[in-house]
Write an enzyme that holds these catalytic residues in place. Structure first.
Site, PDB file in Angstrom:
ATOM      1  N   SER A 222     -12.198 -41.023  10.162  1.00 11.89           N
ATOM      2  CA  SER A 222     -11.745 -40.334   8.949  1.00 11.89           C
ATOM      3  C   SER A 222     -12.191 -40.920   7.620  1.00 11.89           C
ATOM      4  O   SER A 222     -11.983 -40.296   6.581  1.00 11.89           O
ATOM      5  CB  SER A 222     -10.229 -40.217   8.946  1.00 11.89           C
ATOM      6  OG  SER A 222      -9.848 -39.154   9.769  1.00 11.89           O
TER       7      SER A 222
ATOM      8  N   SER B  95     -10.320 -37.078   8.149  1.00 15.00           N
ATOM      9  CA  SER B  95      -9.199 -36.574   7.388  1.00 15.00           C
ATOM     10  C   SER B  95      -9.190 -36.996   5.916  1.00 15.00           C
ATOM     11  O   SER B  95      -8.484 -36.385   5.123  1.00 15.00           O
ATOM     12  CB  SER B  95      -7.877 -37.039   8.030  1.00 15.00           C
ATOM     13  OG  SER B  95      -7.791 -38.456   7.976  1.00 15.00           O
TER      14      SER B  95
ATOM     15  N   LYS C 206      -5.875 -42.044  -1.029  1.00 17.46           N
ATOM     16  CA  LYS C 206      -5.502 -41.068  -0.009  1.00 17.46           C
ATOM     17  C   LYS C 206      -3.976 -40.994   0.055  1.00 17.46           C
ATOM     18  O   LYS C 206      -3.309 -42.039  -0.002  1.00 17.46           O
ATOM     19  CB  LYS C 206      -6.079 -41.503   1.346  1.00 17.46           C
ATOM     20  CG  LYS C 206      -5.872 -40.505   2.473  1.00 17.46           C
ATOM     21  CD  LYS C 206      -6.521 -40.983   3.773  1.00 17.46           C
ATOM     22  CE  LYS C 206      -6.442 -39.943   4.872  1.00 17.46           C
ATOM     23  NZ  LYS C 206      -7.073 -40.406   6.132  1.00 17.46           N
TER      24      LYS C 206
END
Ligand code: GLN
Length: 485
Positions: free
Chosen positions: A175, A151, A76
């Site tokens: 997330s 997210s 990420k």
């Protein structure tokens, strides 16, 4: 090769049936061919990946390395990576090349993993749909008109599309788990303090936790093993020995007490999602678990408390982006106020600004007691709910998300509905507990996630339960059309 789990790839590498270089080339080729339709990567580090792969092959040839040596991973874009842009999905950090490496990426690289690139995400990890990224929305491979969740939507989408066998994510209010659910993959949010936050760009520091994402519980165990552990560079890292997660995987669920919170199976839950979760619960019962209803009476307070605490912490954390030291700087500032205002005005997107405004308001003199202190008190009530529940049961099970993937754009103008996407996950962050999401069925062709919550530092028990379930079911093996074998 792209269909194989981390454990399977690891075995193939160990047996010399494939090389890391071959494997890495195959994933890079898939990313190049398939990612334009998904936008799950912000940055692809092809050259570096091939170098790392060759180094991993040499290590293996010398008889060195561990289970993850030579296995590709996608990070990420919230984890700082030395010499590689770390954007956090924001225009503010579009030009930011981190001068140091995060603990998570450093540990996984140390274990020999090969970094394919950095995945797309909601700006500063604020969102549940991966639509607020400066780099454009991520699409869900199960249906490109729907969101992958957020997210960590880029990581989840890349895993579902078989563009990477493993990924990292962060979870402040859901997330890791919610995008895993919406994309039909697995994700684990560890106990707060289990995995170092060093070098992980801060959103809400008392809630943020990094963790693994993959396509099986066994893979989550392998990844967590490498990620977890005390780190003196993170003041909230916990000095607790890391158990042998892989060794605990076969513990099963026989005799375990599973609690179903009645508050989770109430209004707002999609009927198809409820059915899939109930079916999974029946499976656990057949495997020898004892299922009982429990109460988490303060559940409805979790989202409101979170949307005071998270914005409050974010307003403080994000004050560092001032156009002076790093990140976006506006052109030709006239004075220091103009520099601050325009740099922040141009660098941040609408959702981030909304949170900074809410947080600054909640922390301002006269409102602090009414909002922030109150929210902290509610947070304690929520933690106490779980404490009480874990006196009666070993695991808590429910849906990860109230619905399957929703359509792109559908919730963008409706922040409250968007915020309710995390109604089941947020309380877990407020309490600091570990929890995971694994696939447990489909509704109209879209995956459903099963949420399993454990007591503090009981990641091993969570993973064993998920692994037992995955030995009986094949939901986690299903691939979206056009991305499978
Ligand atoms: N969706 C939640 C939010 O927008 C949680 C995000 C996260 O876990 N990073 O704040």
């Amino acid at each position: 090769m792209h269909e194989m789990t981390v454990a399977e790839l690891s075995a193939a590498l160990a047996a010399g049936r494939i090389s890391s270089e071959e494997l890495t080339r195959a994933f890079l080729e898939r990313i190049e061919r398939l990612d334009p339709g998904l936008n799950s990567f912000i940055t692809v580090t092809a050259e570096g990946a091939l170098e790392q792969a060759r180094a991993a092959d040499r290590r293996r040839a010398r008889g060195e390395g561990g289970p993850l040596t030579g296995v590709p991973v996608a990070h990420k874009d919230i984890f700082c990576t030395l010499g590689v842009r770390t954007s956090c999905g924001s225009r503010m950090l579009d030009n930011f090349v981190a001068p140091y490496e995060s603990a998570v990426t450093e540990r996984l690289a140390g274990a020999g993993m090969v970094t394919l690139g950095k995945t797309n995400m909601d700006e500063f990890a604020m969102g549940s749909s991966s639509e607020t990224s400066h780099y454009g929305p991520v699409r869900n491979p199960w249906n490109p008109d729907t969101v992958p969740g957020g997210s960590s939507g880029g990581s989840a989408s890349a895993l579902a599309a078989r563009l990477a066998p493993a990924a990292t994510g962060t979870d402040t209010g859901g997330s890791i788990r919610q995008p895993a659910a919406l994309c039909g993959v697995c994700g684990l949010k560890p106990t707060y303090g289990r995995v170092s936050r060093y070098g992980m760009i801060a959103f809400a520091s008392s809630l943020d936790q990094g963790g693994p994402m993959a396509r099986s519980a066994e893979d989550l165990a392998l990844l967590l093993q490498a990620m977890a552990g005390f780190d003196p560079r993170d003041s909230t890292s916990v000095e607790e020995p890391v158990p042998d997660y892989a060794g605990e995987l076969d513990a099963g669920v026989e005799g375990l007490r599973i609690g179903l919170p009645r508050e989770y199976f109430a209004e707002g839950l999609d009927a198809g999602v409820a059915r899939a979760v109930e079916e999974a619960v029946a499976q656990f019962r057949r495997l020898g678990a004892e299922v009982r209803e429990i109460g988490l009476p303060n559940t409805r307070l979790a989202v409101p408390a979170y949307y005071v605490i998270a914005p409050a912490e974010c307003s403080s954390n994000l004050s560092r982006y001032d156009g002076v030291r790093f990140g976006h700087r506006c052109a030709d500032p006239t004075d220091i106020d103009d520099l601050y205002k325009r740099s922040r005005g141009e660098g941040f997107g609408a959702e981030v600004k909304r949170r900074i405004l809410v947080g600054t308001y909640a922390l301002s003199a006269g409102y602090y007691d009414a909002y922030y202190r109150k929210a902290q008190q509610v947070r304690r009530l929520i933690r106490d709910d779980f404490r009480r529940a874990f006196g009666e049961v070993d695991l808590i099970v429910g849906p990860t998300s109230p619905s399957t993937a929703f359509r792109l754009g559908e919730r963008l103008d409706d922040p409250v509905t968007m915020y309710l996407s995390d109604i089941y996950t947020i309380a877990v962050n407020l309490a600091g507990l570990p929890a995971l999401s694994i696939p447990c069925g489909f509704v109209d062709g879209l995956p459903v996630g099963l949420h399993v919550i454990g007591d503090y530092f009981r990641e091993g028990r969570l993973l064993a339960a998920a692994h037992r379930y995955q030995r009986e079911t094949d939901w986690h093996r299903r691939a979206p059309a056009g991305f499978g074998g």
